[in-house]
Structures are given as structure tokens and as C-alpha cells.
Design a protein around this motif. Sequence first.
Motif, PDB file in Angstrom:
ATOM      1  N   HIS A   3       0.822  -1.216   0.000  1.00 10.54           N
ATOM      2  CA  HIS A   3       0.000   0.000   0.000  1.00 10.54           C
ATOM      3  C   HIS A   3       0.856   1.267   0.000  1.00 10.54           C
ATOM      4  O   HIS A   3       0.369   2.339   0.352  1.00 10.54           O
ATOM      5  CB  HIS A   3      -0.937  -0.003   1.213  1.00 10.54           C
ATOM      6  CG  HIS A   3      -1.956  -1.107   1.175  1.00 10.54           C
ATOM      7  ND1 HIS A   3      -1.684  -2.384   1.625  1.00 10.54           N
ATOM      8  CD2 HIS A   3      -3.241  -1.134   0.723  1.00 10.54           C
ATOM      9  CE1 HIS A   3      -2.756  -3.146   1.466  1.00 10.54           C
ATOM     10  NE2 HIS A   3      -3.713  -2.418   0.920  1.00 10.54           N
ATOM     11  N   ALA A   4       2.106   1.134  -0.400  1.00 13.85           N
ATOM     12  CA  ALA A   4       2.993   2.301  -0.440  1.00 13.85           C
ATOM     13  C   ALA A   4       2.495   3.317  -1.457  1.00 13.85           C
ATOM     14  O   ALA A   4       1.921   2.957  -2.498  1.00 13.85           O
ATOM     15  CB  ALA A   4       4.412   1.869  -0.786  1.00 13.85           C
ATOM     16  N   VAL A   5       2.702   4.587  -1.152  1.00 14.95           N
ATOM     17  CA  VAL A   5       2.288   5.665  -2.047  1.00 14.95           C
ATOM     18  C   VAL A   5       3.057   5.548  -3.355  1.00 14.95           C
ATOM     19  O   VAL A   5       4.277   5.347  -3.349  1.00 14.95           O
ATOM     20  CB  VAL A   5       2.568   7.034  -1.385  1.00 14.95           C
ATOM     21  CG1 VAL A   5       2.284   8.174  -2.356  1.00 14.95           C
ATOM     22  CG2 VAL A   5       1.727   7.179  -0.127  1.00 14.95           C
ATOM     23  N   PRO A   6       2.379   5.658  -4.493  1.00 11.96           N
ATOM     24  CA  PRO A   6       3.089   5.619  -5.783  1.00 11.96           C
ATOM     25  C   PRO A   6       4.190   6.671  -5.837  1.00 11.96           C
ATOM     26  O   PRO A   6       4.048   7.771  -5.295  1.00 11.96           O
ATOM     27  CB  PRO A   6       1.981   5.915  -6.802  1.00 11.96           C
ATOM     28  CG  PRO A   6       0.712   5.478  -6.122  1.00 11.96           C
ATOM     29  CD  PRO A   6       0.919   5.778  -4.663  1.00 11.96           C
ATOM     30  N   ASN A   7       5.296   6.313  -6.478  1.00 11.08           N
ATOM     31  CA  ASN A   7       6.458   7.196  -6.628  1.00 11.08           C
ATOM     32  C   ASN A   7       7.146   7.513  -5.301  1.00 11.08           C
ATOM     33  O   ASN A   7       7.864   8.501  -5.197  1.00 11.08           O
ATOM     34  CB  ASN A   7       6.076   8.495  -7.338  1.00 11.08           C
ATOM     35  CG  ASN A   7       5.739   8.272  -8.802  1.00 11.08           C
ATOM     36  OD1 ASN A   7       6.460   7.563  -9.510  1.00 11.08           O
ATOM     37  ND2 ASN A   7       4.643   8.850  -9.256  1.00 11.08           N
TER      38      ASN A   7
END
Length: 240
Positions: free
Chosen positions: A119-123
Motif C-alpha cells: 500500500h505504499a504511495v506511488p512514486n
Amino acid sequence: MAASAVPRWKTAITNALADHEKAIVVQLASIDPTTPVPHVRSLIFREFISPRSKPSLPLFLTTTDIRTPKISQIISNPHVEVAWWIEGTQEQFRISGIASAIPAPTNSLYKHFLHNVEHAVPNSAVATLKDEHFDWEAKRKESFENMSAHMKASWCRPTPGSPLEGGEEEAKKWPIRLEEPSEDGDEEAKKNWDTALGNFALLIVDPTDVDYVELGVIPNRRTRFWRTSDGSWDSEATVP
């Protein structure tokens, strides 16, 4: 700033450490969700890990014991801040970001790290390293093996912060040094090695905001950096 460019705040840290290599003690603050009260402790900066495809995303790496109270605090609220004062250059860095603890894959808390990766934030650095198939367990073992024999032994102790049962006499029985056992080594040495490695964890902070103060120049300077949605960094000058 281009998405591929190394952020200026990270370059400043690298340059400062080149001349002051022992200035690696930082303070990390987290929140106790049950109170909520902030808690701060000193840690040793180990290194930055940057994705090959995006050097603009340096990931702050330190190490810890997976049994310490800060782990539950970070799992409940991963928003942390690192305060880093480098005396030799008169610079302060306050690095805000999202923290994750990385224990052994067999540890029950490993699932929280997997959730954070998925679920890491994109980029973000964590998301980009996932796309590059970064081997976190190999990095954990490498980091442990790079520790001194004295430091390795510290992960054999009872849970940090727990009551000292038996007093100082009991503490004298704890291993002082820990060397990697050979295949035909004694069972006690193997047990201690496995215990220490099992308690050893990486602690990473994926920076989102950095407050950089330069007191070694006249007039003093202060700059705020923040990570943008494309993985680059914007900045503005602020009052020191």
C-alpha cells in the motif's frame, strides 16, 4: 527539481558526513497511540538506499530490536520525524516521513511490513524499490553481519525496557561478543546467533518533508523541501 535528481538536502548530508563521518547519531520521534504522547530516542544512521531508477528517492535506514516499544508505536502510526544535528557543519535536518520496521520474515510482525509495501504511495521510495524487486531480507542479513561482535550480542539480551530480573548479576551472564558460528560450532553459539538475528530489524523512513537549516553561513539559511506526487522535490526558502 527533476524526478531523477538527487535532492539537495540529501547531497548536503552526504557532503557533511564526508568530513564528519562520526556525526551519525540521530533522534527519531514517534507517537504512543495509547496516550498519545511523543517518544524520542537516539539511533545510528546506517545508510541511504535509493532506487536505481529514481535516485531522487533516498530511503533513510537505521536498525533496531523488533521487541522495542517504538515498533508498536510505528505500526499504529507510521508518521515519524528524524532530527539530525551535524555539529561540524552547523546544519540541522528534520526529516519527516513514513516509517516501517523490517523484521525476519518468520516474525509475526513481518506482515505489517508486507502491508506497507503493498500500500505504499506511488512514486515513493518503498513503492519504487518494490517495483525493482529489492531484496529486503538480504539487506537485513547484510546489515546484521556488518555489525560489530559487541553490537550483535546486544540482540541476545532480554526484551529492551523490560524489568531487569536478577539484577546486575544476571546481566553479567549475557553474551558480550557474538561471532558467526561455524558449521561444527557449539550449539550455544548457534542459538545465540539465531536469537540475535531473529531480534534484529531494519527500520526505514521514506521521507516526505525535510526542514534544512544552515547555521554555518551568514546570513543563516533555512529551506523546506517536500516530495511531490511524481517523486521529485519542491522547495522554498523560509526564515531560519
